[in-house]
Enzyme design. Sequence first.
Site, PDB file in Angstrom:
ATOM      1  N   SER A 188       3.895 -44.211  48.242  1.00 21.27           N
ATOM      2  CA  SER A 188       2.860 -43.541  47.542  1.00 21.27           C
ATOM      3  C   SER A 188       3.234 -42.900  46.482  1.00 21.27           C
ATOM      4  O   SER A 188       4.386 -42.294  46.430  1.00 21.27           O
ATOM      5  CB  SER A 188       1.970 -42.662  48.543  1.00 21.27           C
ATOM      6  N   ASN A 190       1.649 -40.086  42.636  1.00 22.92           N
ATOM      7  CA  ASN A 190       0.717 -39.307  42.368  1.00 22.92           C
ATOM      8  C   ASN A 190      -0.795 -39.855  42.174  1.00 22.92           C
ATOM      9  O   ASN A 190      -1.671 -39.198  42.470  1.00 22.92           O
ATOM     10  CB  ASN A 190       1.078 -38.909  40.804  1.00 22.92           C
ATOM     11  N   ASP A 307       7.057 -47.048  32.210  1.00 20.78           N
ATOM     12  CA  ASP A 307       7.428 -46.223  33.478  1.00 20.78           C
ATOM     13  C   ASP A 307       8.662 -47.184  34.005  1.00 20.78           C
ATOM     14  O   ASP A 307       8.659 -47.417  35.433  1.00 20.78           O
ATOM     15  CB  ASP A 307       6.325 -46.218  34.606  1.00 20.78           C
TER      16      ASP A 307
END
EC number: 2.7.11.1
Length: 593
Positions: A188, A190, A307
């Site tokens: 997981s 943000n 990213d």
Amino acid sequence: MSQTNYIPSTPNKSTPPSELSSTPIDENDIGLLVSLNQEISSNIHVKIKIEENITIGRSKTCNIVVPELIVSGKHCIITRADAIENGNTNYGLLMIQDQSTNGTFINGKLIGKGKSRLLKNGDKLCLGKSTKEIDISFLYKSNYSNQLLLSSSTNNLNNSGTAQYIWERKDIKDDILKDYDFIKELGSGNFSVVYEGVNKNTGKRVAIKHLNLSKINTHTPKFKSQLNREIEILKFINHENVVEIYDIFYTKDQQLFFILELANGGELYNKIGFNEPLLNENQSKFIFKQILNAVSYLHSKGIAHRDLKPENILFDSYGDDYLKIKITDFGLARFIHEGELAKTLCGSPLYVAPEVILSLHHKNKYGTNSSSSSQSPTKDINSVGYGKSCDAWSLGAILYIVLCGTPPFDDDDDEEMSTPQLFEKIVSGNYRVEKLEKSLISSSAADLVKGLLTVDPDKRLTVEQALNHPWITEINNNSNNNNNNINNNSSNINIIKKSPLKTVNTNNNNNNCKLSSPIKNSSKLKRNLSNEPLNNNISNNNNTQTSFTGSLLNQLQLNEGELLKKRKTFLSNNDQKENINPVINNPFLKSSQ
């Protein structure tokens, strides 16, 4: 299975689920089909190997014979849905194929003749439709139920008598659950949670990424229109080094689900060493060319990754010698508000391009609606071109880490560095060039890193230029074939587990390789955050920019001297990296996915 078991005809008498806990379970079985009728003498022990099957029906040729008129000659076929391959864990999942006339039901829902459906722990399997006169049904109890996403409550059965799973309490929508079951949580971040799932109809393993857009975006019609366009673009992505997107679900309450190809060979992150790399130069080149090809393909489709980091570069399969990669999480940043992007920088700053940091500083100083081109130090943060140049910078940081075993912007003398200090080094291009030059890598590899880690995006190498760089083009032709086993590329390419010096391919007589150990940077990073220009003693062929940390602290809501989350490093207490001593503090950041 050659043995035939007979189940006698029975009246309708159901066993309450609360009494099932006393049913003995053979640990060597995949699980049990527990009869829900007290008159049935025995449960069905599901002993089945991979690629075998169990047939249930009225015919004597079936493995399990049920002599009831409601049961077809061959009523259903049971196969394993959780084959152990590539290091996967056995989850005790079964696939039921309906072959009947009167129907096979799971939790009261008809499978349909010729169709298949997943049977998981706690599901109710019924042969034919239950009536007052007869009910041939079983409750499936997997011996591996503790590895599934069962809720932590003492009663794992909901009102319908089936198992309650964590995702039933996490707003996972019915649209997703119609076709997919969730096996476990993989990680997981943000804004998202990634699960391992399985297609109920085919048994195919998938990754399911859940992005809660209600927390990070607006409900405006313009955003929804843009979101639909982005989804349509992502659906048509198809490249061997890019994780395939099978489907995308978007709910009315702004929940976004990506059904993705499952690459289960681990992250590139896990093959980065501590101070010394685990991959030799030829292996690094083989991997990096695949990354370049994937990013180049995305750019050709108008998609900037935004990213890129080792955690988003996955190996297709397990094994030290199997180095085919797939990149993931591409384009997801396009769904995230720019204001939220500023917050994420503090969690994963090692790969952030200078223009991203400067853009946030500019918007804080001049306002988000400022249109003064003379004051703006960077391109538009949302432009595709901007994203492409940022990707090139991130690739340079990744290549540096893979080749050297340490991040480019780090302090040899200190384990801790504040986020503003790190940003200050990035925007000035003040990376550890001496570490790169003293490492046992070719001058051509070092030149590519320097070209990508150029502060000025207009002077920085593009991804296409990187693909045409001599270090990439001189790659062994064998690495371009469809056999991705790295052993086919060179007889001397083996992953070095731990070594004080990097080992290179001995077939490559490169006179530029240096045998000296890396020299530590003697200059200690200053701890006070002043507005003075950075020390420019180290030249990285970049355009040095002055410090701006004072106002950037306000933009990112950081205090002076605030540390990078206590340098959470690559090694947490519960997360052990491949072949690395867990007691060593690795100088990397463990960023969220």
